[in-house]
Motif scaffolding. Structure first.
Motif, short mmCIF file in Angstrom:
data_model
loop_
_atom_site.label_atom_id
_atom_site.label_comp_id
_atom_site.label_asym_id
_atom_site.label_seq_id
_atom_site.Cartn_x
_atom_site.Cartn_y
_atom_site.Cartn_z
N HIS A 149 0.84 -1.20 0.00
CA HIS A 149 0.00 0.00 0.00
C HIS A 149 0.87 1.25 0.00
CE1 HIS A 149 -3.25 2.66 1.83
NE2 HIS A 149 -3.83 2.14 0.77
N GLN A 150 1.68 1.39 -1.03
CA GLN A 150 2.55 2.55 -1.15
C GLN A 150 1.81 3.68 -1.86
OE1 GLN A 150 6.44 1.98 -2.75
NE2 GLN A 150 7.14 0.97 -0.91
N ALA A 151 1.88 4.87 -1.28
CA ALA A 151 1.29 6.03 -1.92
C ALA A 151 2.09 6.38 -3.16
CB ALA A 151 1.26 7.21 -0.96
N THR A 152 1.41 6.56 -4.28
CA THR A 152 2.07 6.76 -5.57
C THR A 152 1.93 8.21 -6.01
OG1 THR A 152 0.03 6.07 -6.69
CG2 THR A 152 1.69 4.37 -6.30
N HIS A 153 2.75 9.06 -5.40
CA HIS A 153 2.81 10.45 -5.85
C HIS A 153 3.76 10.50 -7.05
CE1 HIS A 153 1.01 11.39 -1.94
NE2 HIS A 153 1.97 10.68 -1.39
#
Length: 821
Positions: free
Chosen positions: A701-705
């Motif tokens: 669940h890595q935030a993909t900025h």
């Protein structure tokens, strides 16, 4: 051999030096576009000295003599930090991306041209009030002043991305800002796509819609009852209050339309005796963030909060007297109408008065490195005609028909920009409510708080539909039938509003807010049935709140969906049988169930339980619907908690979904739950190893900025993409919507790009944060500096005190009029 080695060494050294030289040269040119925040300028088009004071978070505090000068400086600051982002947003709204990116954006351009957002924005200029026109013009001059400085002083084209594209940078126009606001409306709604998907499912079987697309139960939640009236204990699941029988029930949105949280507490529900307000709007993540923090010192007073580069307004924030937050209202603001073509002349379509000729206009889409495309734009009385190649329309459009879109944002007299400008200057909740009358699109629930009270009001024009409309806006309808056509808009007084309720708390998580009959229903399709349960509980767990309790609620990562679904699907699997031999699939399943049995539903990034749960319910829903829906199952990319609950509670016989249609045997829901868990554990083991205890939700669940352009380029993506391990999930207040598809279905792709908490007992203790940094320049230290704080759940101060801004200034840009020399 020695000679060959020497030549290889020389070649390697030469290539290394060449590479270093290329990188150095690229860095030199890219660095030239980094703005110097201590540089002063003498400019035309301003009346007096302007100061742009940037604090330690790179938030510009803008001080000028007139409002026009302040808006000028905001445009200047936006262009300094986010010029590339502004250009891309403008080109998107104009349908001109393909001039830069080639054929891959041609379809997007075609759709935008058919909506004609840019043309409608130009028409809307005439509808704005004088103050707004002046603000738009001053803002445009500020943007153009920076573009001129970039051109005249060779400041690296203004952004490093522009070195990759030779296209000329056009000057900013007032209509560009309105077009970007309309683009936000496009991104904040998906009602038309919901109609289409619902129609596709209905073509297969209306019986399935009863379970897969249930109406949201209950009366709606917006204003909470008094704290003293609550019954202690955990309430029964919001998702299973009553049986749902309507076969035309609405579709839970499968795409990332607008979402958000906003809530407020009146002074008598505040520990410090002042109103409180929290807001975190949700959009797709990107680098830089959609949001840009700013403080404007207007003649009416200071205002601070979040802007969108390209739009000269604080869209969510506060002034000295009023705070406001926005959340997507999920109002049904779109309808698909099927227009019958005249068999003898397909340029004519049926109307209640007979055959009528389409409004036609040709447009040419220029495409980089390819031949241009000529598109014929057609409009009927109901709106623009959309070809079947868009939004799967060809799957539901009958022969000899075309689809037209009715949408509130296509109003050529849209005064939303004027409302946004005036809201910044409102002094009370009552003034804010009155301003909402001029707001058209996107439909927003605006939560407000002043020194004395709170309110939540839906802003946005609500279509006036006929009571006899076929399908009531849930399904595409025949465009020539009078009862299916819009009859203008309902009066603003019809919009739901909740002002100073007796319970002292209002709020919205995109949940159902009212239970009213059609056509005043607002919507059949709502964005949340889960987060509202957790929000209600957190708000009513204590009699009074504080800034800290509002922050804790904003950052809460407990999933009510997990707490409801997990006991249902695991009921007959927990604690069954003897321990299986080590290393077997049965033992892996038993260990996973043992871990889940102790879990409280917290989607914490450091735990394995959220990953097991998310993979299990995803595999479970796929098994339940795949055999019935076939390829259409791919449209349901996210778990639908109401559907899962109905199936495992066997509401109206919904357990029939558990039986595999192609199987000779009869599978039970326990069988499907067990097989789905095995599917999930096998997939997770292959990816993360056999040790369940070592799995982490945050790894998946890595935030993909991600940078939308450079983020796809090898090597460069290491520098421009911001990836972070994060907690939360699809149904937590700290929302981290998963991708749902692709090789990394649990990546965090959509959530709170902005968070703000405003405390009117001590306004300068208010706080805010964005998910990346203020600058859009990858070489700037402000490109990602706020992202570290955002991930940790930290904030920066939100003060209107000019002395505090100056005391912590990291740079002061002074703009002087040329005449002052």
């Amino acid at each position: 051999m020695l000679t060959a080695f020497r030549w290889l060494l020389r070649i390697f050294t030469g290539l290394l030096l060449l590479s270093v030289g290329v990188v150095t040269l690229a860095y030199y040119f890219a660095a030239r576009s980094l703005p110097d925040y201590d540089e002063d300028f003498r400019l035309d088009d301003i009346s007096d000295r302007i100061e742009i004071v940037r604090d330690t978070a790179d938030v510009p505090h803008i001080f000028g003599t007139t409002d026009g000068d302040v808006y000028f400086a905001l445009g200047f600051a936006h262009a300094q930090d986010r010029l590339w982002q502004m250009i891309v947003q403008r080109r998107t709204a104009q349908g001109r991306l393909s001039e830069v990116f080639g054929t891959r954006t041609a379809k997007t351009d075609e759709l935008m041209r058919r909506f004609d957002l840019n043309g409608l924005a130009s028409h809307s200029l005439a509808a704005q009030d004088d103050e707004t026109l002046a603000a738009l013009e001053a803002y445009s001059r500020g943007v153009n002043a920076w573009i001129s400085i970039v051109n005249e002083e060779a400041k690296g084209r203004g952004a490093p991305e522009l070195f990759l594209f030779s296209n000329e940078i056009a000057y900013w126009q007032p209509a560009d800002s309105i077009a970007i606001l309309k683009l936000m409306a496009f991104r904040a709604t998906a009602q038309a796509r919901a109609e289409i998907l619902r129609a596709r499912l209905s073509l297969l079987s209306s019986d399935w819609a009863q379970d897969l697309l249930p109406d949201v139960p209950g009366d709606g939640v917006a204003a909470l009852p008094p704290y003293a009236s609550l019954v202690p204990g955990v309430k029964r699941s919001y998702a299973a209050i009553s049986p749902m029988t309507d076969p035309l029930s609405p579709l839970k949105e499968p795409v990332f339309s607008g979402a958000s949280n906003a809530w407020a507490a009146a002074p008598d529900r505040s520990a410090a005796g002042g109103s409180l307000l929290a807001n975190d709007p949700h959009f797709d993540f990107s680098a830089p963030s959609l949001w840009y923090l700013a403080r404007l010192d207007l003649e009416s007073g200071g205002v601070i909060g979040a802007t969108i580069p390209g739009i000269p307004a604080i869209l969510t924030g506060r002034n000295a007297n009023l705070g406001w937050g926005i959340s997507a209202a999920w109002m049904d603001d779109q309808d698909i109408h099927l227009e019958e073509l005249n068999p003898a002349d397909t340029e004519r379509y049926r109307t209640p008065e007979g055959w009528k000729t389409f409004e036609n206009r040709k447009t040419i889409i220029e495409i980089k490195d390819a031949a241009p495309i000529t598109v014929t734009l057609r409009w009927s009385d109901n709106g623009p005609i959309l070809p079947g190649s868009h939004m799967d329309l060809d799957t539901i459009t009958p022969r000899n028909h075309v689809a037209a879109l009715s949408w509130t944002a296509l109003d050529p007299a849209d005064t939303t920009m004027s409302a946004a400008i005036r809201l910044m200057q409102a002094r009370s909740v009552a003034e804010g409510i009155a301003i909402g009358k001029d707001y058209v699109a996107p439909a927003m629930n605006v939560t407000m708080a002043d020194q004395d009270g709170v309110a939540m009001v839906m802003f946005g024009k609500m279509p006036a539909r006929n009571e006899g409309m076929n399908g009531q806006g849930r399904l595409p309808s025949l465009g020539w039938m009078v009862q299916n056509r819009w009859q203008g808009y309902l009066p603003y007084a019809s919009n739901p509003r909740f002002v100073n309720p007796s319970g002292g708390i209002v709020g919205n998580t995109n949940n159902k807010t009212v239970d009213r009959p059609f056509p005043r229903h607002v919507s059949f399709n709502w964005g949340d049935t889960q987060r509202v349960q957790r929000w209600t509980r957190l708000m009513q767990e204590r009699e009074v709140h504080s800034r800290e309790s509002f922050i804790a609620a904003q950052l809460d990562t407990v999933s009510p969906a997990a707490r409801t679904i997990l006991p249902l699907i695991a009921a007959d699997l927990w604690f069954t049988g003897e321990a299986a031999p080590a290393g077997t699939p049965e033992r892996l399943r038993q260990r996973a169930l043992e871990i889940l049995a102790e879990w409280d539903g917290d989607m914490n990034e450091h735990l394995p339980e959220p990953l097991i749960y998310a993979a299990w319910v995803r595999a479970l829903q796929n098994r339940l619907i795949q055999d019935e829906l076939g390829p259409l199952a791919d449209a349901f990319t996210h778990v639908e908690p109401l559907f899962i609950e109905r199936v495992f509670r066997d509401i109206d016989g919904a357990a029939r979904w558990c039986d595999v249609m192609q199987s000779a045997s009869t599978e039970s829901c326990t069988d499907i739950a067990r097989m789905s868990l095995d599917d999930a554990l096998l997939e997770l083991s292959e990816r993360y190893g056999p040790n369940v205890e070592s799995w982490r939700w945050g790894d998946a669940h890595q935030a993909t900025h991600d940078h939308p352009v450079l983020g796809r380029t090898p090597v460069l993506n290491w520098f421009v993409n911001i990836r972070q391990s994060t907690s939360g999930g699809d149904h937590t207040l700290d929302r981290g919507l998963t991708a749902g598809t692709g090789p990394d279905p649990f990546q965090n792709v959509n959530g709170a790009g902005y968070r703000g908490v405003y405390d009117f007992a001590d306004p300068d203790s208010s706080v805010f944060i964005i998910s990346t940094g203020q600058s859009g320049h990858p070489l700037s230290r402000h490109y990602d500096d706020l992202s570290v704080l955002w991930r940790r759940g930290e904030y920066v101060p939100m003060s209107l005190d000019p002395e505090l801004a100056r005391a912590a200034a990291t740079g002061i840009t002074v703009l002087e009029p040329v005449a002052a020399q």
